[in-house]
Design a protein around this motif. Structure first.
Motif, short mmCIF file in Angstrom:
data_model
loop_
_atom_site.label_atom_id
_atom_site.label_comp_id
_atom_site.label_asym_id
_atom_site.label_seq_id
_atom_site.Cartn_x
_atom_site.Cartn_y
_atom_site.Cartn_z
N MET A 1 -2.84 -9.46 4.54
CA MET A 1 -2.49 -9.83 3.17
C MET A 1 -0.98 -9.74 3.00
SD MET A 1 -3.30 -6.51 0.78
CE MET A 1 -2.17 -5.10 0.81
N TYR A 2 -0.48 -10.32 1.88
CA TYR A 2 0.94 -10.28 1.59
C TYR A 2 1.21 -9.50 0.31
CZ TYR A 2 1.71 -13.71 5.24
OH TYR A 2 1.78 -14.33 6.45
N SER A 3 2.32 -8.79 0.32
CA SER A 3 2.77 -8.01 -0.82
C SER A 3 4.27 -8.17 -0.97
CB SER A 3 2.46 -6.52 -0.63
OG SER A 3 1.11 -6.29 -0.33
N TYR A 4 4.79 -7.72 -2.10
CA TYR A 4 6.23 -7.55 -2.28
C TYR A 4 6.50 -6.06 -2.44
CZ TYR A 4 7.08 -12.54 -2.96
OH TYR A 4 7.18 -13.90 -2.78
N ARG A 5 7.55 -5.60 -1.77
CA ARG A 5 7.95 -4.20 -1.89
C ARG A 5 9.42 -4.12 -2.28
NH1 ARG A 5 4.48 -0.24 -0.51
NH2 ARG A 5 2.55 -0.92 0.52
N LEU A 6 9.71 -3.18 -3.17
CA LEU A 6 11.08 -2.97 -3.64
C LEU A 6 11.68 -1.83 -2.83
CD1 LEU A 6 13.15 -3.97 -5.71
CD2 LEU A 6 12.24 -2.29 -7.32
N ASN A 7 12.45 -2.18 -1.81
CA ASN A 7 12.92 -1.19 -0.84
C ASN A 7 14.12 -0.38 -1.32
OD1 ASN A 7 10.92 -1.86 1.03
ND2 ASN A 7 12.13 -3.58 1.81
N ASP A 8 14.80 -0.87 -2.34
CA ASP A 8 15.94 -0.14 -2.92
C ASP A 8 16.15 -0.72 -4.31
OD1 ASP A 8 18.00 1.61 -3.25
OD2 ASP A 8 19.10 1.00 -1.45
N PHE A 9 17.16 -0.24 -5.02
CA PHE A 9 17.39 -0.65 -6.40
C PHE A 9 18.78 -1.26 -6.57
CE2 PHE A 9 14.82 3.30 -6.30
CZ PHE A 9 13.61 2.72 -6.60
N GLY A 10 18.91 -2.08 -7.60
CA GLY A 10 20.21 -2.65 -7.93
C GLY A 10 20.35 -4.13 -7.68
N SER A 11 19.44 -4.74 -6.91
CA SER A 11 19.56 -6.15 -6.59
C SER A 11 18.20 -6.73 -6.26
CB SER A 11 20.50 -6.35 -5.39
OG SER A 11 20.44 -7.68 -4.91
N ILE A 12 18.01 -8.00 -6.62
CA ILE A 12 16.78 -8.71 -6.28
C ILE A 12 16.63 -8.87 -4.77
CG2 ILE A 12 17.83 -11.00 -6.40
CD1 ILE A 12 14.29 -10.03 -7.63
N ASP A 13 17.73 -8.72 -4.03
CA ASP A 13 17.68 -8.82 -2.57
C ASP A 13 16.82 -7.71 -1.96
OD1 ASP A 13 19.31 -11.05 -2.64
OD2 ASP A 13 21.15 -9.89 -2.34
N HIS A 14 16.61 -6.64 -2.72
CA HIS A 14 15.81 -5.53 -2.20
C HIS A 14 14.31 -5.77 -2.37
CE1 HIS A 14 19.44 -3.34 -1.54
NE2 HIS A 14 19.73 -3.21 -2.82
N LEU A 15 13.93 -6.86 -3.04
CA LEU A 15 12.51 -7.20 -3.20
C LEU A 15 12.08 -8.01 -1.99
CD1 LEU A 15 10.09 -7.01 -5.18
CD2 LEU A 15 10.80 -9.25 -6.06
N GLN A 16 11.30 -7.40 -1.12
CA GLN A 16 10.96 -8.00 0.17
C GLN A 16 9.49 -8.43 0.23
OE1 GLN A 16 13.30 -8.53 2.66
NE2 GLN A 16 14.73 -7.85 1.06
N HIS A 17 9.28 -9.64 0.77
CA HIS A 17 7.95 -10.19 0.98
C HIS A 17 7.46 -9.71 2.33
CE1 HIS A 17 5.15 -13.79 1.69
NE2 HIS A 17 4.66 -13.16 0.66
N VAL A 18 6.33 -8.97 2.35
CA VAL A 18 5.88 -8.34 3.59
C VAL A 18 4.40 -8.63 3.81
CG1 VAL A 18 7.58 -6.48 3.45
CG2 VAL A 18 5.32 -6.16 2.41
N GLU A 19 4.01 -8.64 5.09
CA GLU A 19 2.60 -8.75 5.46
C GLU A 19 2.12 -7.38 5.89
OE1 GLU A 19 -0.39 -11.45 8.27
OE2 GLU A 19 1.80 -11.56 8.55
N GLU A 20 0.95 -6.98 5.40
CA GLU A 20 0.43 -5.67 5.72
C GLU A 20 -1.10 -5.70 5.73
OE1 GLU A 20 2.70 -3.48 2.91
OE2 GLU A 20 1.46 -4.03 1.20
N PRO A 21 -1.74 -4.70 6.32
CA PRO A 21 -3.21 -4.72 6.44
C PRO A 21 -3.88 -4.65 5.07
CG PRO A 21 -2.24 -3.11 7.94
CD PRO A 21 -1.15 -3.55 7.02
N ARG A 22 -5.01 -5.32 4.97
CA ARG A 22 -5.79 -5.22 3.74
C ARG A 22 -6.42 -3.83 3.66
NH1 ARG A 22 -10.61 -9.43 2.35
NH2 ARG A 22 -8.89 -10.87 2.85
#
Length: 341
Positions: free
Chosen positions: A1-22
């Motif tokens: 499945m796919y998710s978005y994770r916010l790996n840090d704060f301050g910029s939209i660049d930190h919002l990452q599209h990731v694939e991870e197990p269901r």
């Protein structure tokens, strides 16, 4: 499945599209196929590093989502497979008052949120949503709608003919206008443009005040209430609006303190507060019981949530950037329709 994770704060660049197990549901948990999610100001504040909640980095963001139960864990009996559900804002707050014990684990700040294709959640943290609503409409309810509902219903339920003051055309404000109309209240709505004023009138606002044209808008509010003031302020602006709100409130009235979207001096003049005779009461969304009571009212009234724009899951970053410009009227929603699941 796919998710978005916010790996840090301050910029939209930190919002990452990731694939991870269901994930798989455990005891008294269910697996949900997420159908739609919606953005709130608190999500933007978390992204910008301005949140009051001390969020953790690396989490899946967003507090508001709706989806369908696709698998039930051991001893999970509240919902059957296929049921459409939404999560409550505070996963452990099922009823009664908010306490340190039941206020933890808020989605997107202390636990993984809803911006994902599949989510495992305790069945006690879910409610059924009104059948007449679309998935996109239902996704707008958990934070904005419940907050607006409690701002009018909690502490003292307002009576028909009393007056409420709302601020702007964000999700909470528009739900407050709609609920106030349903309750037979008079509504004074603040806004910044004629286009937004037209929408507010359509939703039931009795009077409109342009806060850009009248920076000291409490004077217009007092005039419209024949010098008395309003019985309730749905206070969303916070630092930039609280002073005027105090001057707009009737003696013995209440300011439901909900947000901090308007920049301004964070200090409050003591004499303004003291002489207003108003109660300033902070609100934090609501419990599962509050959500369920609101849903009964929604079903009876067939109220239609106001959605400004719907984005595809693949356009999540565009949705956040659009929301950040704060030109929307109503809710900004992300739909999972068409996502690879």
């Amino acid at each position: 499945m796919y998710s978005y994770r916010l790996n840090d704060f301050g910029s939209i660049d930190h919002l990452q599209h990731v694939e991870e197990p269901r994930p798989r549901p455990g005891r008294k948990q269910v697996l949900i196929r997420v159908a739609a999610v919606s953005l709130n100001y608190r999500d933007l504040a978390i992204l910008q590093g301005k949140s009051t909640l001390s969020p953790q980095a690396g989490l899946i963001p967003l507090s508001d989502g709706v989806g369908y139960v696709v698998e039930c864990g051991e001893e999970a009996t509240r919902f059957s497979c296929g049921a459409r559900v939404a999560g409550i804002f505070f996963p452990q707050w099922t009823g009664g008052s908010l306490t340190p014990d039941n206020s933890g684990g808020a989605w997107g700040s202390r636990a993984d949120g809803w911006l994902t294709e599949f989510k495992v959640i305790d069945e006690a943290s879910l409610v059924s949503v009104p059948a007449y609503l679309s998935d996109e409409q239902a996704a707008t309810l958990p934070c904005a709608a419940v907050t607006a509902w409690n701002s009018l219903m909690q502490s003292r339920t307002l009576q028909p003919g009393e007056t409420v003051l709302t601020q702007g055309t964000g999700g909470v404000a528009l739900f407050a206008v709609q609920f106030a109309r349903m309750m037979g209240l008079k509504i004074i709505a603040l806004t910044s443009s004629e286009e937004k004023a037209t929408l507010l009138r359509e939703l039931g606002a009795t009077h409109i005040v342009n806060y850009r044209q009248f920076p000291d808008w409490h004077q217009q509010v007092r005039a419209l209430t024949h010098g008395v003031g309003v019985q309730r302020v749905v206070e969303i602006g916070g630092p930039g609006t609280l002073q005027n709100s105090l001057k707009s409130t009737a003696f013995g009235g209440e300011i439901a303190l909900l947000g901090f979207v308007a920049a301004g001096d964070k200090s409050v003049d003591f004499m303004t507060l003291f002489t207003s005779g108003a109660t300033v009461r902070p609100f934090s969304v609501g419990s599962r019981e509050d959500f369920e009571r609101m849903n009964l009212a929604l079903t009876q009234s067939q109220l239609q949530p106001v959605i400004d724009r719907v984005f595809a899951f693949s356009a999540t970053r565009e949705a956040w950037c659009y929301f950040e410009r704060q030109k929307h009227c109503g809710k900004v929603v992300i739909t999972m329709a068409g996502a690879a699941q």
